[in-house]
Design a protein around this motif. Structure first.
Motif, PDB file in Angstrom:
ATOM      1  N   LYS A 226      43.355  30.698  15.673  1.00  0.00           N
ATOM      2  CA  LYS A 226      43.814  29.394  15.213  1.00  0.00           C
ATOM      3  C   LYS A 226      42.697  28.357  15.263  1.00  0.00           C
ATOM      4  O   LYS A 226      42.708  27.369  14.522  1.00  0.00           O
ATOM      5  N   ASN A 227      41.739  28.583  16.145  1.00  0.00           N
ATOM      6  CA  ASN A 227      40.620  27.651  16.310  1.00  0.00           C
ATOM      7  C   ASN A 227      39.408  28.050  15.485  1.00  0.00           C
ATOM      8  O   ASN A 227      38.347  27.444  15.610  1.00  0.00           O
ATOM      9  N   ASP A 228      39.560  29.074  14.657  1.00  0.00           N
ATOM     10  CA  ASP A 228      38.453  29.527  13.809  1.00  0.00           C
ATOM     11  C   ASP A 228      38.953  29.570  12.367  1.00  0.00           C
ATOM     12  O   ASP A 228      39.709  30.462  11.985  1.00  0.00           O
ATOM     13  N   GLU A 229      38.546  28.607  11.590  1.00  0.00           N
ATOM     14  CA  GLU A 229      39.065  28.471  10.214  1.00  0.00           C
ATOM     15  C   GLU A 229      38.769  29.696   9.361  1.00  0.00           C
ATOM     16  O   GLU A 229      39.599  30.118   8.563  1.00  0.00           O
ATOM     17  N   GLU A 230      37.567  30.255   9.525  1.00  0.00           N
ATOM     18  CA  GLU A 230      37.182  31.395   8.699  1.00  0.00           C
ATOM     19  C   GLU A 230      38.032  32.631   9.004  1.00  0.00           C
ATOM     20  O   GLU A 230      38.531  33.305   8.099  1.00  0.00           O
ATOM     21  N   LEU A 231      38.209  32.901  10.306  1.00  0.00           N
ATOM     22  CA  LEU A 231      39.030  34.052  10.697  1.00  0.00           C
ATOM     23  C   LEU A 231      40.494  33.838  10.295  1.00  0.00           C
ATOM     24  O   LEU A 231      41.166  34.769   9.838  1.00  0.00           O
ATOM     25  N   ASP A 232      40.969  32.622  10.459  1.00  0.00           N
ATOM     26  CA  ASP A 232      42.348  32.307  10.108  1.00  0.00           C
ATOM     27  C   ASP A 232      42.586  32.494   8.610  1.00  0.00           C
ATOM     28  O   ASP A 232      43.624  32.991   8.185  1.00  0.00           O
ATOM     29  N   LYS A 233      41.586  32.119   7.821  1.00  0.00           N
ATOM     30  CA  LYS A 233      41.668  32.272   6.372  1.00  0.00           C
ATOM     31  C   LYS A 233      41.729  33.746   5.983  1.00  0.00           C
ATOM     32  O   LYS A 233      42.525  34.169   5.132  1.00  0.00           O
ATOM     33  N   ILE A 234      40.868  34.561   6.615  1.00  0.00           N
ATOM     34  CA  ILE A 234      40.835  35.998   6.336  1.00  0.00           C
ATOM     35  C   ILE A 234      42.169  36.644   6.715  1.00  0.00           C
ATOM     36  O   ILE A 234      42.712  37.488   5.991  1.00  0.00           O
ATOM     37  N   TYR A 235      42.697  36.232   7.853  1.00  0.00           N
ATOM     38  CA  TYR A 235      43.971  36.781   8.333  1.00  0.00           C
ATOM     39  C   TYR A 235      45.102  36.462   7.350  1.00  0.00           C
ATOM     40  O   TYR A 235      45.911  37.331   7.021  1.00  0.00           O
ATOM     41  N   LYS A 236      45.181  35.239   6.868  1.00  0.00           N
ATOM     42  CA  LYS A 236      46.234  34.846   5.937  1.00  0.00           C
ATOM     43  C   LYS A 236      46.100  35.572   4.603  1.00  0.00           C
ATOM     44  O   LYS A 236      47.107  35.941   3.981  1.00  0.00           O
ATOM     45  N   GLN A 237      44.850  35.821   4.182  1.00  0.00           N
ATOM     46  CA  GLN A 237      44.640  36.598   2.955  1.00  0.00           C
ATOM     47  C   GLN A 237      45.144  38.026   3.132  1.00  0.00           C
ATOM     48  O   GLN A 237      45.731  38.614   2.222  1.00  0.00           O
ATOM     49  N   TYR A 238      44.889  38.559   4.325  1.00  0.00           N
ATOM     50  CA  TYR A 238      45.342  39.935   4.626  1.00  0.00           C
ATOM     51  C   TYR A 238      46.880  40.019   4.598  1.00  0.00           C
ATOM     52  O   TYR A 238      47.464  40.948   4.032  1.00  0.00           O
ATOM     53  N   ILE A 239      47.538  39.006   5.190  1.00  0.00           N
ATOM     54  CA  ILE A 239      49.003  38.972   5.212  1.00  0.00           C
ATOM     55  C   ILE A 239      49.564  38.908   3.785  1.00  0.00           C
ATOM     56  O   ILE A 239      50.525  39.600   3.441  1.00  0.00           O
ATOM     57  N   ASN A 240      48.946  38.062   2.951  1.00  0.00           N
ATOM     58  CA  ASN A 240      49.395  37.930   1.573  1.00  0.00           C
ATOM     59  C   ASN A 240      49.218  39.210   0.783  1.00  0.00           C
ATOM     60  O   ASN A 240      49.983  39.497  -0.135  1.00  0.00           O
TER      61      ASN A 240
END
Length: 240
Positions: A226-240
């Protein structure tokens, strides 16, 4: 004339009932159902006679969601301990059966009822209680009596004919399959016996989805990204 007894009641099976799970909700439900049955024992003992005393576990009336063990020790007053034990036992089994809120076809009604009745293993023992005697010695005799009862317990042979076995426990015949009434509870081609379906359907509806095993395992990592925008972005792309 009423006499005082040290009364022990146990509900089972514990380990197999809890561990036979496919989802985290099944695991949780197995434990909670056994706790609620012990709570039923406590409430019925007190309801039967207000002078009865619960020794174990600690009980607080209207105490909210408390996790109880599978046994209850109490000091009870009664003129017939056999009738008292049978009364408590009937109330516990009735409570267990009532948790199955299910509309079933007439051809499956008998097998569903039999699966529920055969699953629950309850035992009780009692010894005369004397306040002047050493409690430890009296409790030891109570446990010794319970041990003797469990060592000679009878069992019933299960014969449910040919059919698919339950996907959760693998022991009993599957009688409940996915349909329009339980579409969010069972997966495709998943069949459950009546007892296992009781766990799956426990306090669950379409809006109350218990967290999956993966989300529990990754809880710390999900909090971290949650504190790392890049990792959070990658995670949300994976979920989608």
């Amino acid at each position: 004339m009423n006499k005082k007894y040290l009364f022990l009641y146990t509900v089972g099976p514990v380990q197999s009932y809890i561990e036979q799970s496919r989802k985290t909700h099944d695991l949780y439900a197995g434990s909670r159902i056994l706790s609620e049955l012990t709570e039923c024992v406590i409430e019925e003992i007190i309801k039967k006679n207000g002078a009865n005393e619960i020794v174990f576990p600690y009980y607080r009336k209207n105490g909210g969601e408390i996790s109880y063990p599978n046994r209850c020790v109490s000091i009870v007053e009664t003129d017939d301990i056999n009738n008292f034990g049978e009364y408590i036992d009937s109330k516990v089994k009735q409570s267990f059966s009532s948790k199955l809120n299910l509309t079933i076809s007439s051809d499956k009604e008998a097998i569903c009822k039999r699966q529920v009745e055969q699953h629950l293993k309850t035992f009780w023992s009692a010894v005369l209680y004397d306040e002047k005697r050493n409690y430890k010695e009296q409790y030891f005799n109570l446990e010794k009596t319970m041990g003797s009862i469990k060592n000679i317990r009878a069992f019933e042979q299960i014969d449910e004919g040919i059919g698919k076995r339950c996907n959760m426990c693998g022991e009993q015949r599957a009688v409940i399959f996915k349909d329009s009434r339980n579409k969010y509870l069972l997966k495709n081609n998943e069949g459950l016996c009546t007892v296992c379906y009781l766990k799956r359907a426990y306090l669950k509806n379409e809006k109350n989805i218990f967290p999956c095993t993966a989300s529990v395992s990754l809880a710390n990592w999900l909090e971290f990204i949650k504190n790392d925008e890049e990792l959070d972005k990658i995670y949300k792309q994976y979920i989608n």
